[in-house]
Design a protein around this motif. Structure first.
Motif, PDB file in Angstrom:
ATOM      1  N   LEU A  13       0.823  -1.212   0.000  1.00 22.09           N
ATOM      2  CA  LEU A  13       0.000   0.000   0.000  1.00 22.09           C
ATOM      3  C   LEU A  13       0.855   1.260   0.000  1.00 22.09           C
ATOM      4  O   LEU A  13       0.548   2.234  -0.691  1.00 22.09           O
ATOM      5  N   ARG A  14       1.926   1.229   0.762  1.00 18.77           N
ATOM      6  CA  ARG A  14       2.818   2.387   0.790  1.00 18.77           C
ATOM      7  C   ARG A  14       3.497   2.567  -0.568  1.00 18.77           C
ATOM      8  O   ARG A  14       3.712   3.681  -1.029  1.00 18.77           O
ATOM      9  N   TRP A  15       3.817   1.432  -1.244  1.00 17.79           N
ATOM     10  CA  TRP A  15       4.421   1.526  -2.570  1.00 17.79           C
ATOM     11  C   TRP A  15       3.435   2.133  -3.569  1.00 17.79           C
ATOM     12  O   TRP A  15       3.828   2.941  -4.413  1.00 17.79           O
ATOM     13  N   VAL A  16       2.174   1.748  -3.487  1.00 22.98           N
ATOM     14  CA  VAL A  16       1.168   2.325  -4.387  1.00 22.98           C
ATOM     15  C   VAL A  16       1.079   3.830  -4.155  1.00 22.98           C
ATOM     16  O   VAL A  16       1.024   4.616  -5.107  1.00 22.98           O
ATOM     17  N   ALA A  17       1.071   4.245  -2.892  1.00 22.89           N
ATOM     18  CA  ALA A  17       1.052   5.677  -2.593  1.00 22.89           C
ATOM     19  C   ALA A  17       2.311   6.356  -3.146  1.00 22.89           C
ATOM     20  O   ALA A  17       2.241   7.444  -3.727  1.00 22.89           O
ATOM     21  N   TYR A  18       3.455   5.703  -3.008  1.00 18.34           N
ATOM     22  CA  TYR A  18       4.719   6.214  -3.551  1.00 18.34           C
ATOM     23  C   TYR A  18       4.634   6.314  -5.069  1.00 18.34           C
ATOM     24  O   TYR A  18       5.057   7.309  -5.666  1.00 18.34           O
ATOM     25  N   GLN A  56      -0.114   4.960 -11.961  1.00 19.14           N
ATOM     26  CA  GLN A  56      -0.739   6.286 -11.998  1.00 19.14           C
ATOM     27  C   GLN A  56      -1.822   6.357 -13.066  1.00 19.14           C
ATOM     28  O   GLN A  56      -2.864   6.976 -12.866  1.00 19.14           O
ATOM     29  N   ARG A  65       5.578   2.448 -12.189  1.00 22.55           N
ATOM     30  CA  ARG A  65       4.940   3.522 -11.425  1.00 22.55           C
ATOM     31  C   ARG A  65       4.000   4.331 -12.301  1.00 22.55           C
ATOM     32  O   ARG A  65       2.904   4.705 -11.881  1.00 22.55           O
ATOM     33  N   ALA A  77       3.273  10.160  -3.645  1.00 24.34           N
ATOM     34  CA  ALA A  77       3.463  10.481  -2.221  1.00 24.34           C
ATOM     35  C   ALA A  77       4.911  10.207  -1.815  1.00 24.34           C
ATOM     36  O   ALA A  77       5.588   9.367  -2.397  1.00 24.34           O
ATOM     37  N   MET A 112       2.009   6.793  -6.781  1.00 24.46           N
ATOM     38  CA  MET A 112       1.087   7.881  -7.111  1.00 24.46           C
ATOM     39  C   MET A 112       1.683   9.257  -6.820  1.00 24.46           C
ATOM     40  O   MET A 112       1.062  10.266  -7.119  1.00 24.46           O
ATOM     41  N   LEU A 152       7.812   8.946   0.970  1.00 26.52           N
ATOM     42  CA  LEU A 152       7.928   7.823   1.897  1.00 26.52           C
ATOM     43  C   LEU A 152       8.584   8.305   3.186  1.00 26.52           C
ATOM     44  O   LEU A 152       9.307   9.303   3.189  1.00 26.52           O
TER      45      LEU A 152
END
Length: 137
Positions: free
Chosen positions: A6-11, A45, A41, A15, A13, A17
């Motif tokens: 989930l953090r990678w998906v946010a990254y 997006q 990535r 965001a 998009m 880290l």
């Protein structure tokens, strides 16, 4: 330390880290496969607007599909055109100086070229020795 899914998906998009992932961001943007990682990535997006077009735009599915495909092609062209700038921005968000990713990639490239050159030189010397041995010299 690699981020979770989930953090990678946010990254992906855009965001940032946490500090503990700082070195991973530099690795992610400088490893040999950094271009493929950038493409992954970019596809993440683009998945959101493409899904929205396919699901919510009225009309025949083939029209929506072609619109999504056109958006994908344009989005990827834009992403690839500004790939180095986008990667440097990610590295800057992680706390590194601008240009750090390119500097690391350049250094790794020089090291790789030196290793390849040495390997080719050794192979050429081996072939030359075999040739001399066959010729009786």
């Amino acid at each position: 330390m690699r981020p979770g899914a989930l953090r990678w998906v946010a990254y992906a998009m855009g965001a940032g880290l946490p500090e503990r992932h700082r070195t991973w961001v530099l690795y992610d943007t400088t490893t040999r496969t950094w271009v493929l990682r950038h493409v992954a990535r970019a596809l993440v997006q683009l998945a959101v607007p493409i899904a929205l077009v396919l699901v919510f735009v009225p009309g025949a599915f083939w029209i929506r599909g072609l619109a999504a495909l056109g958006g994908l092609i344009l989005g990827m062209a834009f992403s690839l055109a500004y790939m180095t700038e986008a990667v440097e921005n990610r590295v800057k968000k992680a706390g590194y100086a601008p240009g750090s990713a390119q500097a690391v990639r350049d250094l790794a490239g020089r090291d790789r070229d030196a290793r390849d050159s040495e390997r080719r030189r050794a192979a050429a010397a081996k072939r030359a020795a075999r040739y001399r041995a066959r010729r009786g010299g």
